[in-house]
Design an enzyme around this catalytic site. Structure first.
Site, PDB file in Angstrom:
ATOM      1  N   ASN A  82      15.201  -1.341  11.881  1.00 25.80           N
ATOM      2  CA  ASN A  82      14.313  -2.252  11.150  1.00 25.80           C
ATOM      3  C   ASN A  82      13.039  -2.595  11.917  1.00 25.80           C
ATOM      4  OD1 ASN A  82      13.641  -4.673   9.358  1.00 25.80           O
ATOM      5  ND2 ASN A  82      14.061  -5.668  11.316  1.00 25.80           N
ATOM      6  N   TYR A  84       0.566   3.470  10.104  1.00 23.81           N
ATOM      7  CA  TYR A  84       1.809   2.916   9.526  1.00 23.81           C
ATOM      8  C   TYR A  84       2.366   3.833   8.429  1.00 23.81           C
ATOM      9  CZ  TYR A  84       4.729  -0.912   7.566  1.00 23.81           C
ATOM     10  OH  TYR A  84       5.755  -1.711   7.105  1.00 23.81           O
TER      11      TYR A  84
HETATM   12  N1  CAA Z   1      -8.956   1.121  -1.609  1.00 26.14           N
HETATM   13  C1  CAA Z   1     -10.251   1.514  -1.542  1.00 26.14           C
HETATM   14  N2  CAA Z   1     -11.195   0.840  -0.852  1.00 26.14           N
HETATM   15  C2  CAA Z   1     -10.801  -0.270  -0.236  1.00 26.14           C
HETATM   16  C3  CAA Z   1      -9.485  -0.736  -0.267  1.00 26.14           C
HETATM   17  C4  CAA Z   1      -8.549   0.014  -1.017  1.00 26.14           C
HETATM   18  N3  CAA Z   1      -7.241  -0.353  -1.092  1.00 26.14           N
HETATM   19  N4  CAA Z   1      -9.384  -1.850   0.465  1.00 26.14           N
HETATM   20  C5  CAA Z   1     -10.631  -2.101   0.939  1.00 26.14           C
HETATM   21  N5  CAA Z   1     -11.484  -1.136   0.522  1.00 26.14           N
HETATM   22  C6  CAA Z   1     -12.924  -1.045   0.790  1.00 26.14           C
HETATM   23  C7  CAA Z   1     -13.550  -2.413   0.653  1.00 26.14           C
HETATM   24  O1  CAA Z   1     -13.870  -2.672  -0.693  1.00 26.14           O
HETATM   25  C8  CAA Z   1     -14.748  -2.320   1.545  1.00 26.14           C
HETATM   26  O2  CAA Z   1     -15.766  -1.619   0.871  1.00 26.14           O
HETATM   27  P1  CAA Z   1     -17.295  -2.040   1.064  1.00 26.14           P
HETATM   28  O3  CAA Z   1     -17.563  -1.825   2.529  1.00 26.14           O
HETATM   29  O4  CAA Z   1     -18.014  -1.105   0.158  1.00 26.14           O
HETATM   30  O5  CAA Z   1     -17.363  -3.471   0.655  1.00 26.14           O
HETATM   31  C9  CAA Z   1     -14.266  -1.417   2.684  1.00 26.14           C
HETATM   32  O6  CAA Z   1     -13.165  -0.676   2.154  1.00 26.14           O
HETATM   33  C10 CAA Z   1     -13.815  -2.182   3.905  1.00 26.14           C
HETATM   34  O7  CAA Z   1     -12.742  -3.070   3.521  1.00 26.14           O
HETATM   35  P2  CAA Z   1     -12.479  -4.437   4.242  1.00 26.14           P
HETATM   36  O8  CAA Z   1     -13.634  -5.374   4.050  1.00 26.14           O
HETATM   37  O9  CAA Z   1     -11.151  -4.943   3.837  1.00 26.14           O
HETATM   38  O10 CAA Z   1     -12.492  -3.957   5.767  1.00 26.14           O
HETATM   39  P3  CAA Z   1     -11.970  -4.685   7.018  1.00 26.14           P
HETATM   40  O11 CAA Z   1     -12.359  -3.821   8.168  1.00 26.14           O
HETATM   41  O12 CAA Z   1     -12.339  -6.125   7.025  1.00 26.14           O
HETATM   42  O13 CAA Z   1     -10.374  -4.640   6.835  1.00 26.14           O
HETATM   43  C11 CAA Z   1      -8.233  -3.718   6.604  1.00 26.14           C
HETATM   44  C12 CAA Z   1      -9.700  -3.405   6.816  1.00 26.14           C
HETATM   45  C13 CAA Z   1      -7.710  -4.521   7.807  1.00 26.14           C
HETATM   46  C14 CAA Z   1      -7.493  -2.397   6.554  1.00 26.14           C
HETATM   47  C15 CAA Z   1      -8.045  -4.514   5.314  1.00 26.14           C
HETATM   48  O14 CAA Z   1      -8.628  -3.806   4.235  1.00 26.14           O
HETATM   49  C16 CAA Z   1      -6.600  -4.794   4.975  1.00 26.14           C
HETATM   50  O15 CAA Z   1      -5.971  -5.656   5.565  1.00 26.14           O
HETATM   51  N6  CAA Z   1      -6.057  -4.068   3.993  1.00 26.14           N
HETATM   52  C17 CAA Z   1      -4.653  -4.230   3.576  1.00 26.14           C
HETATM   53  C18 CAA Z   1      -3.779  -3.346   4.405  1.00 26.14           C
HETATM   54  C19 CAA Z   1      -2.360  -3.508   3.998  1.00 26.14           C
HETATM   55  O16 CAA Z   1      -1.999  -3.490   2.813  1.00 26.14           O
HETATM   56  N7  CAA Z   1      -1.459  -3.685   4.972  1.00 26.14           N
HETATM   57  C20 CAA Z   1      -0.072  -3.910   4.689  1.00 26.14           C
HETATM   58  C21 CAA Z   1       0.476  -4.797   5.759  1.00 26.14           C
HETATM   59  S1  CAA Z   1       2.103  -5.381   5.366  1.00 26.14           S
HETATM   60  C22 CAA Z   1       3.069  -4.051   5.546  1.00 26.14           C
HETATM   61  O17 CAA Z   1       2.673  -3.039   6.017  1.00 26.14           O
HETATM   62  C23 CAA Z   1       4.487  -4.200   5.099  1.00 26.14           C
HETATM   63  C24 CAA Z   1       4.817  -3.152   4.126  1.00 26.14           C
HETATM   64  O18 CAA Z   1       5.525  -2.232   4.484  1.00 26.14           O
HETATM   65  C25 CAA Z   1       4.360  -3.235   2.736  1.00 26.14           C
END
Ligand code: CAA
Length: 246
Positions: A88, A153
């Protein structure tokens, strides 16, 4: 005698729920924790009022091959046998691939994927000899579908699924089942660390419009650990509120 289960990362958000559910089912849980957070793990044990028979705290750095080999050999001598292993332990180091450092890549691959070798290898021989054992790997919906910001990941979690199927083929003749559970976004600290506006967007995408409760993932673990699940092997059970439908 109670069946014994080793849960890695047992004191984390998902691990706590898995431990609690297994204890309720009467298992003795060997609760592994990252050795650097010993005080936190002891506090977790105390807060949950576990007895020493129910839960044994077990320091284990899942990224360290030699450490795992030695610690698990000693564990087997002391406990006699481990019936169930729940891999896990896992971390995130989310960032876009362009910005990802090699440390962010390696940390996630080592903790989430290489740990499968480190922890499972020292146990697998004994499990095959004894038979009727279970290995349950906690992967993720993001290993199935790929997630923006999670190349490390998603790669590790997809790798866990390949490992699950390959090891299931090797364990089958000995009655050792190997399965994976692929949770969706679950109400744990890992998910709460996502920026609120991004998390809201993710929740909106989930057909059930909510996060999973950790206990809902733990219920899948107790099912796959049970004798009733003896004929299920090489499978990945999704528990994701419909987030990924084939
Ligand atoms: N698809 C396409 N484009 C996306 C997107 C997506 N899903 N998410 C963000 N973007 C785009 C944004 O719109 C942005 O575009 P612009 O520059 O044109 O505005 C660009 O990508 C940058 O995005 P952020 O502003 O979010 O960039 P950041 O550097 O601040 O953050 C990140 C990047 C940390 C990856 C953030 O997007 C994030 O946290 N994303 C979620 C990641 C996620 O789901 N993690 C899961 C964690 S929990 C887990 O993992 C448990 C599990 O098993 C489910």
């Amino acid at each position: 005698m109670s069946k014994k289960v080793l849960v890695t990362g047992a004191n984390g958000g998902m691990g706590s729920a898995i431990t609690e559910a297994l204890v309720k089912k009467g298992y003795r849980v060997i609760a592994s924790y990252y050795p650097k957070i010993e005080a936190e793990a002891k506090e977790w044990f105390k807060q949950n009022n576990y007895s020493d028979d129910q839960v044994r705290l077990f320091p284990l750095d899942v990224t360290d091959t030699a450490y795992c080999k030695e610690a698990i050999a000693t564990l087997l001598q002391e406990e006699g046998y481990i019936d169930v292993l729940v891999n896990n332990a896992g971390i995130t180091r989310d960032t876009t691939f362009k910005r990802m450092s090699v440390e962010q890549w390696n940390d996630v691959i080592n903790t989430n994927l290489n740990s499968l070798y480190n922890v499972t290898h020292p146990l697998f021989g004994a499990m095959c000899e004894h038979g009727n054992a279970r290995i349950i790997n906690i992967t993720s919906v993001n290993g199935l579908k790929g997630q923006f910001g999670q190349t490390n990941y998603s790669a590790a979690k997809a790798g866990m699924i390949g490992f699950t199927k390959a090891l299931a083929a090797e364990g089958a003749r000995s009655g050792v089942t190997v399965n994976a559970i692929a949770p969706g976004y679950t109400g744990t600290a890992m998910v709460e660390a996502i920026k609120p506006e991004i998390l809201e967007g993710i929740k909106a995408e989930v057909p059930m419009k909510r996060l999973a409760r950790p206990a809902e993932i733990a219920a899948a673990v107790t099912f796959l650990a049970s004798d009733e699940a003896a004929y299920i092997t090489g499978e990945t059970l999704s528990v994701n509120g419909g987030l990924y439908m084939r």
